[in-house]
Design a protein around this motif. Sequence first.
Motif, PDB file in Angstrom:
ATOM      1  N   ARG A  93     -21.171  34.594  91.723  1.00  0.00           N
ATOM      2  CA  ARG A  93     -19.962  35.265  92.218  1.00  0.00           C
ATOM      3  C   ARG A  93     -18.944  35.450  91.095  1.00  0.00           C
ATOM      4  N   ALA A  94     -18.771  34.437  90.254  1.00  0.00           N
ATOM      5  CA  ALA A  94     -17.845  34.561  89.131  1.00  0.00           C
ATOM      6  C   ALA A  94     -18.294  35.643  88.153  1.00  0.00           C
ATOM      7  N   LYS A  95     -19.576  35.722  87.926  1.00  0.00           N
ATOM      8  CA  LYS A  95     -20.108  36.761  87.042  1.00  0.00           C
ATOM      9  C   LYS A  95     -19.817  38.149  87.599  1.00  0.00           C
ATOM     10  N   ASN A  96     -20.060  38.361  88.891  1.00  0.00           N
ATOM     11  CA  ASN A  96     -19.823  39.673  89.491  1.00  0.00           C
ATOM     12  C   ASN A  96     -18.336  40.023  89.508  1.00  0.00           C
ATOM     13  N   LEU A  97     -17.475  39.029  89.754  1.00  0.00           N
ATOM     14  CA  LEU A  97     -16.032  39.295  89.730  1.00  0.00           C
ATOM     15  C   LEU A  97     -15.576  39.708  88.331  1.00  0.00           C
ATOM     16  N   ALA A  98     -16.100  39.050  87.313  1.00  0.00           N
ATOM     17  CA  ALA A  98     -15.709  39.401  85.945  1.00  0.00           C
ATOM     18  C   ALA A  98     -16.202  40.785  85.562  1.00  0.00           C
ATOM     19  N   LEU A  99     -17.431  41.124  85.971  1.00  0.00           N
ATOM     20  CA  LEU A  99     -17.979  42.435  85.610  1.00  0.00           C
ATOM     21  C   LEU A  99     -17.344  43.567  86.397  1.00  0.00           C
ATOM     22  N   SER A 100     -16.589  43.268  87.438  1.00  0.00           N
ATOM     23  CA  SER A 100     -15.905  44.325  88.194  1.00  0.00           C
ATOM     24  C   SER A 100     -14.691  44.876  87.454  1.00  0.00           C
ATOM     25  N   PHE A 101     -14.267  44.212  86.383  1.00  0.00           N
ATOM     26  CA  PHE A 101     -13.107  44.665  85.611  1.00  0.00           C
ATOM     27  C   PHE A 101     -13.550  45.647  84.532  1.00  0.00           C
ATOM     28  N   VAL A 102     -12.691  46.635  84.290  1.00  0.00           N
ATOM     29  CA  VAL A 102     -12.940  47.603  83.214  1.00  0.00           C
ATOM     30  C   VAL A 102     -12.773  46.885  81.861  1.00  0.00           C
ATOM     31  N   GLY A 103     -13.727  47.090  80.969  1.00  0.00           N
ATOM     32  CA  GLY A 103     -13.680  46.458  79.656  1.00  0.00           C
ATOM     33  C   GLY A 103     -14.713  45.374  79.481  1.00  0.00           C
ATOM     34  N   THR A 104     -15.440  45.039  80.558  1.00  0.00           N
ATOM     35  CA  THR A 104     -16.529  44.067  80.455  1.00  0.00           C
ATOM     36  C   THR A 104     -17.859  44.807  80.351  1.00  0.00           C
ATOM     37  N   LYS A 105     -18.797  44.237  79.605  1.00  0.00           N
ATOM     38  CA  LYS A 105     -20.088  44.879  79.385  1.00  0.00           C
ATOM     39  C   LYS A 105     -21.213  44.197  80.149  1.00  0.00           C
ATOM     40  N   GLU A 106     -21.402  42.914  79.923  1.00  0.00           N
ATOM     41  CA  GLU A 106     -22.487  42.193  80.572  1.00  0.00           C
ATOM     42  C   GLU A 106     -22.119  40.727  80.690  1.00  0.00           C
ATOM     43  N   GLY A 107     -22.774  40.039  81.618  1.00  0.00           N
ATOM     44  CA  GLY A 107     -22.527  38.620  81.821  1.00  0.00           C
ATOM     45  C   GLY A 107     -23.826  37.842  81.823  1.00  0.00           C
ATOM     46  N   MET A 108     -23.743  36.577  81.433  1.00  0.00           N
ATOM     47  CA  MET A 108     -24.932  35.727  81.373  1.00  0.00           C
ATOM     48  C   MET A 108     -24.557  34.331  81.852  1.00  0.00           C
ATOM     49  N   ILE A 109     -25.344  33.832  82.795  1.00  0.00           N
ATOM     50  CA  ILE A 109     -25.143  32.482  83.312  1.00  0.00           C
ATOM     51  C   ILE A 109     -25.990  31.524  82.486  1.00  0.00           C
ATOM     52  N   LEU A 110     -25.367  30.518  81.923  1.00  0.00           N
ATOM     53  CA  LEU A 110     -26.110  29.524  81.162  1.00  0.00           C
ATOM     54  C   LEU A 110     -26.816  28.580  82.127  1.00  0.00           C
ATOM     55  N   ASP A 111     -28.143  28.509  82.018  1.00  0.00           N
ATOM     56  CA  ASP A 111     -28.907  27.653  82.919  1.00  0.00           C
ATOM     57  C   ASP A 111     -28.808  26.191  82.485  1.00  0.00           C
ATOM     58  N   ASP A 112     -29.501  25.334  83.190  1.00  0.00           N
ATOM     59  CA  ASP A 112     -29.420  23.899  82.912  1.00  0.00           C
ATOM     60  C   ASP A 112     -29.928  23.563  81.514  1.00  0.00           C
ATOM     61  N   SER A 113     -31.000  24.228  81.085  1.00  0.00           N
ATOM     62  CA  SER A 113     -31.555  23.932  79.758  1.00  0.00           C
ATOM     63  C   SER A 113     -30.590  24.336  78.647  1.00  0.00           C
ATOM     64  N   ALA A 114     -29.949  25.499  78.807  1.00  0.00           N
ATOM     65  CA  ALA A 114     -28.982  25.942  77.798  1.00  0.00           C
ATOM     66  C   ALA A 114     -27.776  25.018  77.769  1.00  0.00           C
ATOM     67  N   THR A 115     -27.311  24.593  78.940  1.00  0.00           N
ATOM     68  CA  THR A 115     -26.188  23.654  78.986  1.00  0.00           C
ATOM     69  C   THR A 115     -26.550  22.322  78.361  1.00  0.00           C
ATOM     70  N   ALA A 116     -27.778  21.864  78.607  1.00  0.00           N
ATOM     71  CA  ALA A 116     -28.223  20.604  78.006  1.00  0.00           C
ATOM     72  C   ALA A 116     -28.290  20.713  76.488  1.00  0.00           C
ATOM     73  N   ARG A 117     -28.699  21.877  75.970  1.00  0.00           N
ATOM     74  CA  ARG A 117     -28.752  22.050  74.508  1.00  0.00           C
ATOM     75  C   ARG A 117     -27.352  22.024  73.902  1.00  0.00           C
ATOM     76  N   LEU A 118     -26.364  22.550  74.645  1.00  0.00           N
ATOM     77  CA  LEU A 118     -24.995  22.494  74.147  1.00  0.00           C
ATOM     78  C   LEU A 118     -24.471  21.063  74.069  1.00  0.00           C
ATOM     79  N   LEU A 119     -24.885  20.217  75.003  1.00  0.00           N
ATOM     80  CA  LEU A 119     -24.414  18.830  75.043  1.00  0.00           C
ATOM     81  C   LEU A 119     -25.300  17.878  74.249  1.00  0.00           C
ATOM     82  N   GLU A 120     -26.417  18.376  73.742  1.00  0.00           N
ATOM     83  CA  GLU A 120     -27.375  17.507  73.053  1.00  0.00           C
ATOM     84  C   GLU A 120     -26.790  16.793  71.841  1.00  0.00           C
TER      85      GLU A 120
END
Length: 335
Positions: A93-120
């Motif tokens: 829902r947050a991704k779709n709300l952000a992409l509804s604004f003019v000036g946004t191109k694309e959105g990406m949700i970081l999954d659990d594995s990507a989040t774990a790599r950030l905290l590694e």
Amino acid sequence: MNEITRLKKSDATPPRRTPMHVRPTGPILPPSNIQGNALMVVIAIMAFLACLTLGAVSMVRATATGWQSQISREITIQIKPSDDLDMEESLLRAKNLALSFVGTKEGMILDDSATARLLEPWLGRGLDLDELPVPRLVVVTIDEQNPPDFEAMRDLLSKEIPQALLDDHRTWVDRLVSMASTTVWIGGGVLVLVFTAMVLTVIFATRGVISGNRHIVEVLHFVGAEGGFVAKEFQKHFLKISLKGSAAGGTIAAVLFLILGAWQANARATPESDQATALFGTFSLGVAGYLGILATMVVIALLTTLTARLTVMRTIDEIDLIRSDPGRSDGLPAS
């Protein structure tokens, strides 16, 4: 009769003259001496420091610009977990709300594995996100030329998803711009100090050479040689020294950057290379950086030549002043 004939022949044939040999003139100043070699080494060291500082400033500025561009292209939506929140639905829902604004191109949700790599780096491997209240992220790419209304997006997200927090990275961008500006100012100050020290060194070296050859300067000036002629001789002498010194220092600096760049390219994914890249960026100056080193070498040579000329002209003016009024010699600075 024979005597008369011999006299007539001697009168008709002029005596042969011995051919004249013009002795080649030597330079006013010796082409190489201890003072000249020492000055060449000093100029080479200062040229190396100046080019090294210029390259470092260019490298840090390019790195900061790259960071600034990367940060400016993205915004981050952070959603904090709570007991009554469906995280996956809130992320979408947050991704779709952000992409509804003019000036946004694309959105990406970081999954659990990507989040774990950030905290590694801080929490280690094998992290179970279900056991920790770790926020989830949505990365939205924006148009740098036409960015969206961040305040309106932030208000809408806070109303629809109270746990959502929008980060447009403007604080980090301002810090990077401030860091880059500070680095440029510090580098410029170091360059000014190097050039100032070089000019002072050339002044003292020139006056030392004049002191050792003052009798030559006085004789030339006394027999009618203009001050511009004498200054030109000294100017050519110091131009050769400065060109050799600045070329040596600039070349060493350029080779050093090439060696560091080759080492960094061959040592990718190693702790040493990663730390050096994080601190200094890539050791690559590009065409503009090497042209800057070349320009620094030329500026150093011109400054040395100009300083030598002005110093010689001032010394000749002092000689003229002493000749016109010998009583003033005590009040003039020693050459």
